[in-house]
Write a protein that holds these residues in place. Sequence first.
Motif, short mmCIF file in Angstrom:
data_model
loop_
_atom_site.label_atom_id
_atom_site.label_comp_id
_atom_site.label_asym_id
_atom_site.label_seq_id
_atom_site.Cartn_x
_atom_site.Cartn_y
_atom_site.Cartn_z
N MET A 1 -10.11 -2.84 -3.46
CA MET A 1 -11.13 -3.71 -4.03
C MET A 1 -10.68 -4.27 -5.38
O MET A 1 -9.87 -3.65 -6.07
CB MET A 1 -12.45 -2.95 -4.22
N GLY A 2 -11.25 -5.41 -5.75
CA GLY A 2 -10.95 -5.99 -7.05
C GLY A 2 -11.39 -7.43 -7.11
O GLY A 2 -11.54 -8.10 -6.09
N GLN A 3 -11.60 -7.91 -8.31
CA GLN A 3 -11.99 -9.29 -8.49
C GLN A 3 -10.79 -10.22 -8.30
O GLN A 3 -9.64 -9.79 -8.27
CB GLN A 3 -12.59 -9.47 -9.89
N SER A 4 -11.07 -11.50 -8.19
CA SER A 4 -10.01 -12.50 -8.07
C SER A 4 -9.08 -12.40 -9.28
O SER A 4 -9.53 -12.30 -10.42
CB SER A 4 -10.63 -13.90 -8.01
N GLY A 5 -7.77 -12.39 -9.01
CA GLY A 5 -6.79 -12.31 -10.08
C GLY A 5 -6.46 -10.90 -10.53
O GLY A 5 -5.67 -10.72 -11.47
N SER A 6 -7.01 -9.90 -9.85
CA SER A 6 -6.78 -8.51 -10.27
C SER A 6 -5.43 -7.98 -9.83
O SER A 6 -4.98 -6.94 -10.31
CB SER A 6 -7.88 -7.60 -9.72
N GLY A 7 -4.77 -8.67 -8.88
CA GLY A 7 -3.47 -8.23 -8.39
C GLY A 7 -3.50 -7.60 -7.02
O GLY A 7 -2.46 -7.21 -6.48
N LYS A 8 -4.68 -7.53 -6.41
CA LYS A 8 -4.78 -6.82 -5.13
C LYS A 8 -4.02 -7.52 -4.00
O LYS A 8 -3.35 -6.86 -3.19
CB LYS A 8 -6.25 -6.63 -4.73
N SER A 9 -4.07 -8.86 -3.94
CA SER A 9 -3.31 -9.57 -2.91
C SER A 9 -1.81 -9.46 -3.15
O SER A 9 -1.03 -9.33 -2.21
CB SER A 9 -3.73 -11.04 -2.85
N SER A 10 -1.41 -9.49 -4.41
CA SER A 10 0.02 -9.33 -4.73
C SER A 10 0.53 -7.98 -4.26
O SER A 10 1.63 -7.87 -3.70
CB SER A 10 0.23 -9.48 -6.24
N LEU A 11 -0.27 -6.94 -4.47
CA LEU A 11 0.13 -5.61 -3.99
C LEU A 11 0.21 -5.59 -2.47
O LEU A 11 1.13 -5.01 -1.89
CB LEU A 11 -0.85 -4.56 -4.49
N LEU A 12 -0.74 -6.23 -1.80
CA LEU A 12 -0.72 -6.29 -0.33
C LEU A 12 0.57 -6.91 0.17
O LEU A 12 1.20 -6.40 1.11
CB LEU A 12 -1.92 -7.10 0.16
N TYR A 13 1.00 -8.00 -0.47
CA TYR A 13 2.22 -8.67 -0.03
C TYR A 13 3.46 -7.81 -0.30
O TYR A 13 4.44 -7.87 0.45
CB TYR A 13 2.35 -10.03 -0.71
N CYS A 14 3.42 -7.00 -1.35
CA CYS A 14 4.51 -6.04 -1.58
C CYS A 14 4.54 -4.99 -0.48
O CYS A 14 5.61 -4.65 0.05
CB CYS A 14 4.34 -5.36 -2.93
N LEU A 15 3.37 -4.46 -0.11
CA LEU A 15 3.29 -3.44 0.93
C LEU A 15 3.79 -3.97 2.27
O LEU A 15 4.38 -3.23 3.06
CB LEU A 15 1.85 -2.96 1.08
N ALA A 16 3.56 -5.26 2.50
CA ALA A 16 3.96 -5.87 3.77
C ALA A 16 5.40 -6.37 3.76
O ALA A 16 5.87 -6.91 4.77
CB ALA A 16 3.02 -7.03 4.09
N GLY A 17 6.09 -6.22 2.64
CA GLY A 17 7.47 -6.67 2.58
C GLY A 17 7.62 -8.17 2.49
O GLY A 17 8.70 -8.71 2.70
N VAL A 18 6.52 -8.87 2.18
CA VAL A 18 6.58 -10.33 2.04
C VAL A 18 7.12 -10.71 0.67
O VAL A 18 7.87 -11.68 0.53
CB VAL A 18 5.17 -10.93 2.25
N VAL A 19 6.75 -9.94 -0.35
CA VAL A 19 7.21 -10.17 -1.72
C VAL A 19 7.97 -8.92 -2.18
O VAL A 19 7.43 -7.81 -2.10
CB VAL A 19 6.01 -10.42 -2.67
N PRO A 20 9.22 -9.06 -2.63
CA PRO A 20 9.97 -7.89 -3.10
C PRO A 20 9.40 -7.38 -4.43
O PRO A 20 9.00 -8.17 -5.28
CB PRO A 20 11.39 -8.42 -3.28
N VAL A 21 9.38 -6.08 -4.58
CA VAL A 21 8.85 -5.49 -5.81
C VAL A 21 9.85 -5.72 -6.95
O VAL A 21 11.06 -5.87 -6.72
CB VAL A 21 8.57 -3.98 -5.64
N SER A 22 9.34 -5.72 -8.18
CA SER A 22 10.21 -5.83 -9.36
C SER A 22 10.73 -4.48 -9.78
O SER A 22 11.84 -4.36 -10.32
CB SER A 22 9.43 -6.48 -10.51
N ASP A 23 9.93 -3.43 -9.54
CA ASP A 23 10.35 -2.06 -9.85
C ASP A 23 9.55 -1.14 -8.94
O ASP A 23 8.51 -1.51 -8.38
CB ASP A 23 10.08 -1.74 -11.32
N GLY A 24 10.02 0.12 -8.82
CA GLY A 24 9.40 1.05 -7.89
C GLY A 24 9.86 0.77 -6.47
O GLY A 24 10.86 0.06 -6.25
#
Length: 223
Positions: free
Chosen positions: A33-56
Amino acid sequence: MLSATDVDLYYGETLAVRGATMSISRGEVAAIMGQSGSGKSSLLYCLAGVVPVSDGEVRFEGRVLDYMEDEELSMLRRERFGFVFQYGELLPELTVEENAALPLRLLGQRKGAALAAAGEVLGRLGLGKLRKRRASEVSGGQSQRIAVARALVHKPTVVFADEPTGSLDSANAQAVLGEFLAVARSQGTAVVLVTHDAKVAARADTHYTMHDGVLTADDRVTT
């Protein structure tokens, strides 16, 4: 089955996700959960391998996604992952069943078998009578059900859903979500669900909250 450990994601100099850690078991439904712009969609795309993580790192069944070759990662997303987005993203020139069958066709399954499998999932979502219609001819609620069928037709290990009911009214949202989770649970498919709606998140097994890029885990609940 799927985990993130100390994940950071930068867009240029902007930190979108900061130190996110979470894990998802097979068949589990997890809501972020989170408001718009909180980063939740960005994290989803990292989990799905769509966006490579910067660290971790993000691991799927023990393997680090960032260590995979592009072709291997693309195949993983086609075979093992499913995706549902806020506005369905259907191909309007195709029929309902052709849209739902796309993942199987991309995996090389013959058209007849793929359409039959799509028809079975569409029937479970109450769309059996609409199989031959063009996607451009269906309502918003029906379009989102078709998108759900497309995400589930190849029986993926995990489905990533980004505000899957955000474009629907409350009645349609609850109906589509209920059908989505019922089919996913029956297949043993895990779901990572991003939403700003507490009623949607309440249907999940596990809750997380995202605020200014920071992920926190809420108490585990049983539904």
